[in-house]
Design an enzyme around this catalytic site. Structure first.
Site, PDB file in Angstrom:
ATOM      1  CG  ASP A  63      -1.991   1.200   1.464  1.00  0.00           C
ATOM      2  OD1 ASP A  63      -2.409   1.457   0.372  1.00  0.00           O
ATOM      3  OD2 ASP A  63      -2.053   1.646   2.277  1.00  0.00           O
ATOM      4  CB  SER A  64       0.273   4.648  -0.849  1.00  0.00           C
ATOM      5  OG  SER A  64      -0.731   5.176   0.070  1.00  0.00           O
TER       6      SER A  64
ATOM      7  CB  CYS B  89      -3.180   0.404  -2.578  1.00  0.00           C
ATOM      8  SG  CYS B  89      -3.342   2.118  -3.086  1.00  0.00           S
TER       9      CYS B  89
ATOM     10  CD  GLU C  61       1.188   6.103   5.975  1.00  0.00           C
ATOM     11  OE1 GLU C  61       0.120   5.384   5.815  1.00  0.00           O
ATOM     12  OE2 GLU C  61       2.501   5.532   6.275  1.00  0.00           O
TER      13      GLU C  61
ATOM     14  CB  CYS D 142      -9.195   4.754   1.225  1.00  0.00           C
ATOM     15  SG  CYS D 142      -7.441   5.400   1.450  1.00  0.00           S
TER      16      CYS D 142
ATOM     17  CG  HIS E 224      -4.270   4.856   4.590  1.00  0.00           C
ATOM     18  ND1 HIS E 224      -3.923   4.505   3.422  1.00  0.00           N
ATOM     19  CD2 HIS E 224      -3.063   5.437   5.154  1.00  0.00           C
ATOM     20  CE1 HIS E 224      -2.615   4.621   3.408  1.00  0.00           C
ATOM     21  NE2 HIS E 224      -2.244   4.907   4.507  1.00  0.00           N
TER      22      HIS E 224
HETATM   23  N1  DGL Z   1      -4.640   3.305   0.828  1.00  0.00           N
HETATM   24  C1  DGL Z   1      -4.623   3.673  -0.423  1.00  0.00           C
HETATM   25  C2  DGL Z   1      -6.060   3.244  -1.176  1.00  0.00           C
HETATM   26  O1  DGL Z   1      -6.505   2.160  -0.638  1.00  0.00           O
HETATM   27  C3  DGL Z   1      -4.286   4.911  -0.806  1.00  0.00           C
HETATM   28  C4  DGL Z   1      -4.184   6.231  -0.231  1.00  0.00           C
HETATM   29  C5  DGL Z   1      -3.509   7.230  -0.879  1.00  0.00           C
HETATM   30  O2  DGL Z   1      -2.211   7.052  -0.697  1.00  0.00           O
HETATM   31  O3  DGL Z   1      -3.697   8.353  -1.092  1.00  0.00           O
HETATM   32  O4  DGL Z   1      -6.479   4.013  -1.855  1.00  0.00           O
END
Ligand code: DGL
Length: 249
Positions: free
Chosen positions: A9-10, A72, A150, A178, A180
């Site tokens: 993931d990011s 992600c 994050e 998302c 997160h």
């Molecule tokens: N957690 C990621 C997602 O599911 C990316 C969020 C991001 O880096 O903007 O979209």
């Protein structure tokens, strides 16, 4: 066959996916890659995201990963079909907003889909949305929300939710589009009240299991392990990742 499964993931948000995968597949080894150096993905171009993901896939291939999970939604929405073409023999599984699940289990209820701007604008998500549209859904792009989660910036998170969640609409269902966002369910409930949440973690876990079964790649060992990498080599990220993983489990 104990080769690991690569999952990325990011940042550390994908821990919310890994925890669901671990419940279903506790005997596997996992390499979790947190690309926090390039967080957030949600405001980046497809080309930028493609190049970050390609680097991670190279890393996973060097470590002999037997399958790759895109934990992600943004990377899945923008790049997964290109990667499946690029690596046709590699099992690639991606998370997407659980809008079909909301359709199947909470049809007609007032629904809010929260996701990054890139996910909400993507062709892949819009196709899913139009297929299952209950005519009672609000799409809410959430710029920078993943970045604040994050960083653990609770002030910006609360401010964003307070300002942008539609309070007057009596939302009943929230699709967390998302990875997160499951980390801030309590904060969302503080604004919207007792809503039902859906996220794509369960669907990805089941899909991963069935692909490993089909390809006879399931691990036979008694207990698996999780290894963490972070592109900004942040020890603090690693600490938070394992804290969330323990808490979630
Ligand atoms: N957690 C990621 C997602 O599911 C990316 C969020 C991001 O880096 O903007 O979209």
């Amino acid at each position: 066959m104990n080769n690991p499964i690569g999952i990325f993931d990011s940042g550390i948000g994908g821990v919310t996916v890994l925890k669901q995968i671990l419940k279903l597949l506790p005997h596997e080894n996992y390499l979790y890659y947190s690309d926090s150096l390039h967080n957030p993905y949600g405001e980046k171009t497809k080309e930028e995201i493609f190049s970050y993901v390609d680097e991670m896939i190279q890393f996973f291939l060097e470590k002999n990963c037997k399958a790759i999970v895109f934990a992600c939604n943004t990377a899945t929405a923008l790049t997964i079909s290109d990667f499946r073409k690029k690596y046709p023999n590699l099992p690639i599984i991606g998370i997407e907003p659980a809008y079909k699940m909301a359709h199947d289990f909470s049809f007609l209820k007032k629904t809010l889909v929260m996701a990054t701007p890139a996910t909400i604008q993507s062709e892949k998500f819009l196709a899913l949305f139009h297929q299952y549209d209950n005519q009672n859904t609000i799409l809410l792009p959430c710029p920078n929300l993943a970045k604040w989660i994050e960083k653990g910036d609770t002030f910006s998170i609360s401010q964003f939710l307070e300002k942008n969640l539609p309070k007057e609409e009596k939302i009943e269902v929230v699709v967390l589009g998302c990875t997160h966002y499951p980390l801030i369910q309590n904060e969302i409930r503080k604004v919207l009240g007792n809503v039902v949440f859906y996220d794509g973690g369960n669907g990805v876990s089941r899909r991963l299991k069935s692909i490993l079964e089909e390809k006879k790649l399931l691990s036979q060992q008694s207990q698996g392990m999780v290894t963490f990498y972070d592109s900004s080599a942040s020890l603090q990220k690693e600490k938070r990742f394992y804290e969330f993983l323990r808490k979630e489990l």
